[in-house]
Design a protein around this motif. Sequence first.
Motif, PDB file in Angstrom:
ATOM      1  N   THR A 131      31.902  38.564  42.590  1.00 42.35           N
ATOM      2  CA  THR A 131      31.622  39.402  44.213  1.00 42.35           C
ATOM      3  C   THR A 131      31.967  40.734  42.787  1.00 42.35           C
ATOM      4  O   THR A 131      32.010  41.166  41.704  1.00 42.35           O
ATOM      5  CB  THR A 131      34.041  38.927  44.144  1.00 42.35           C
ATOM      6  OG1 THR A 131      34.735  39.376  42.690  1.00 42.35           O
ATOM      7  CG2 THR A 131      34.061  37.668  44.580  1.00 42.35           C
ATOM      8  N   LYS A 132      32.303  41.742  43.428  1.00 42.79           N
ATOM      9  CA  LYS A 132      32.610  43.159  42.611  1.00 42.79           C
ATOM     10  C   LYS A 132      33.745  43.521  42.052  1.00 42.79           C
ATOM     11  O   LYS A 132      32.783  44.062  40.394  1.00 42.79           O
ATOM     12  CB  LYS A 132      32.659  44.413  43.865  1.00 42.79           C
ATOM     13  CG  LYS A 132      31.904  45.599  43.823  1.00 42.79           C
ATOM     14  CD  LYS A 132      33.078  46.554  45.571  1.00 42.79           C
ATOM     15  CE  LYS A 132      31.396  47.528  45.182  1.00 42.79           C
ATOM     16  NZ  LYS A 132      31.136  48.526  46.352  1.00 42.79           N
ATOM     17  N   ASP A 133      34.229  42.510  42.210  1.00 42.66           N
ATOM     18  CA  ASP A 133      35.786  42.923  41.223  1.00 42.66           C
ATOM     19  C   ASP A 133      35.403  42.036  39.954  1.00 42.66           C
ATOM     20  O   ASP A 133      34.948  42.176  38.960  1.00 42.66           O
ATOM     21  CB  ASP A 133      37.148  42.217  42.013  1.00 42.66           C
ATOM     22  CG  ASP A 133      36.946  42.924  42.204  1.00 42.66           C
ATOM     23  OD1 ASP A 133      37.440  44.647  42.591  1.00 42.66           O
ATOM     24  OD2 ASP A 133      38.132  41.998  43.288  1.00 42.66           O
ATOM     25  N   ASP A 134      34.517  41.303  40.065  1.00 39.37           N
ATOM     26  CA  ASP A 134      33.679  39.797  38.973  1.00 39.37           C
ATOM     27  C   ASP A 134      33.171  41.337  37.734  1.00 39.37           C
ATOM     28  O   ASP A 134      33.022  41.376  36.668  1.00 39.37           O
ATOM     29  CB  ASP A 134      33.114  38.695  39.023  1.00 39.37           C
ATOM     30  CG  ASP A 134      34.461  37.725  40.039  1.00 39.37           C
ATOM     31  OD1 ASP A 134      35.413  37.924  39.539  1.00 39.37           O
ATOM     32  OD2 ASP A 134      33.537  36.595  40.842  1.00 39.37           O
ATOM     33  N   LEU A 135      32.497  41.731  38.838  1.00 42.54           N
ATOM     34  CA  LEU A 135      30.899  42.499  37.601  1.00 42.54           C
ATOM     35  C   LEU A 135      31.421  43.496  37.188  1.00 42.54           C
ATOM     36  O   LEU A 135      31.359  43.869  35.850  1.00 42.54           O
ATOM     37  CB  LEU A 135      30.461  42.581  38.961  1.00 42.54           C
ATOM     38  CG  LEU A 135      29.168  42.013  39.853  1.00 42.54           C
ATOM     39  CD1 LEU A 135      28.455  42.954  40.619  1.00 42.54           C
ATOM     40  CD2 LEU A 135      28.177  41.283  38.447  1.00 42.54           C
ATOM     41  N   ARG A 162      31.759  44.318  33.906  1.00 37.07           N
ATOM     42  CA  ARG A 162      31.241  45.872  32.597  1.00 37.07           C
ATOM     43  C   ARG A 162      32.612  46.501  32.178  1.00 37.07           C
ATOM     44  O   ARG A 162      32.240  46.782  30.895  1.00 37.07           O
ATOM     45  CB  ARG A 162      31.560  47.255  33.625  1.00 37.07           C
ATOM     46  CG  ARG A 162      29.943  46.816  34.868  1.00 37.07           C
ATOM     47  CD  ARG A 162      29.843  47.274  35.907  1.00 37.07           C
ATOM     48  NE  ARG A 162      28.474  47.335  36.703  1.00 37.07           N
ATOM     49  CZ  ARG A 162      28.653  47.865  37.797  1.00 37.07           C
ATOM     50  NH1 ARG A 162      28.969  48.233  38.068  1.00 37.07           N
ATOM     51  NH2 ARG A 162      27.591  47.139  38.171  1.00 37.07           N
ATOM     52  N   VAL A 163      33.870  45.989  32.601  1.00 36.99           N
ATOM     53  CA  VAL A 163      34.451  46.024  30.720  1.00 36.99           C
ATOM     54  C   VAL A 163      34.379  45.213  29.625  1.00 36.99           C
ATOM     55  O   VAL A 163      34.916  45.897  27.824  1.00 36.99           O
ATOM     56  CB  VAL A 163      36.034  46.490  31.935  1.00 36.99           C
ATOM     57  CG1 VAL A 163      37.242  45.848  30.241  1.00 36.99           C
ATOM     58  CG2 VAL A 163      36.193  47.193  32.315  1.00 36.99           C
ATOM     59  N   GLU A 164      34.275  44.529  30.485  1.00 34.37           N
ATOM     60  CA  GLU A 164      34.075  43.752  28.281  1.00 34.37           C
ATOM     61  C   GLU A 164      32.631  44.033  27.717  1.00 34.37           C
ATOM     62  O   GLU A 164      32.993  43.775  26.584  1.00 34.37           O
ATOM     63  CB  GLU A 164      34.054  41.922  29.129  1.00 34.37           C
ATOM     64  CG  GLU A 164      35.981  41.516  29.404  1.00 34.37           C
ATOM     65  CD  GLU A 164      34.838  39.947  30.490  1.00 34.37           C
ATOM     66  OE1 GLU A 164      34.043  39.286  29.790  1.00 34.37           O
ATOM     67  OE2 GLU A 164      36.241  39.458  31.051  1.00 34.37           O
TER      68      GLU A 164
END
Length: 112
Positions: free
Chosen positions: A66-70, A74-76
């Motif tokens: 999902t968008k949240d997963d992506l 990105r943060v990681e």
Amino acid sequence: MADNVIRDVFSGSGTPPSGIDGGGGPPHDSDMERRIGKLEDKMDKVQDALNAIQVTLAEIKTTMATKDDLSNVRVEVAEMKGRIAKLPSLAQIAALLAIAGAIFKGLSFIHT
């Protein structure tokens, strides 16, 4: 001439040109039942294929990011880039080894 044939057929005026059967008898309708049966069989196969595609898409949807997963990824990745940037470079490691070697060499001189 072809335009006239099409116009005559669609306007309903006059008799159909030769080669086009305007009646309900043979030769053009004798095989209609078999042809329709084949089309229905093929449509059943098309429906089966569509059902299989729907199942596959449903499976893909359950495992899709999902968008949240992506955004979490990105943060990681940004965190890892920051950690990697803090690691010593090859030149820094070589310099540290040279300094350590010089210290050991100097200590061996003092010791003897």
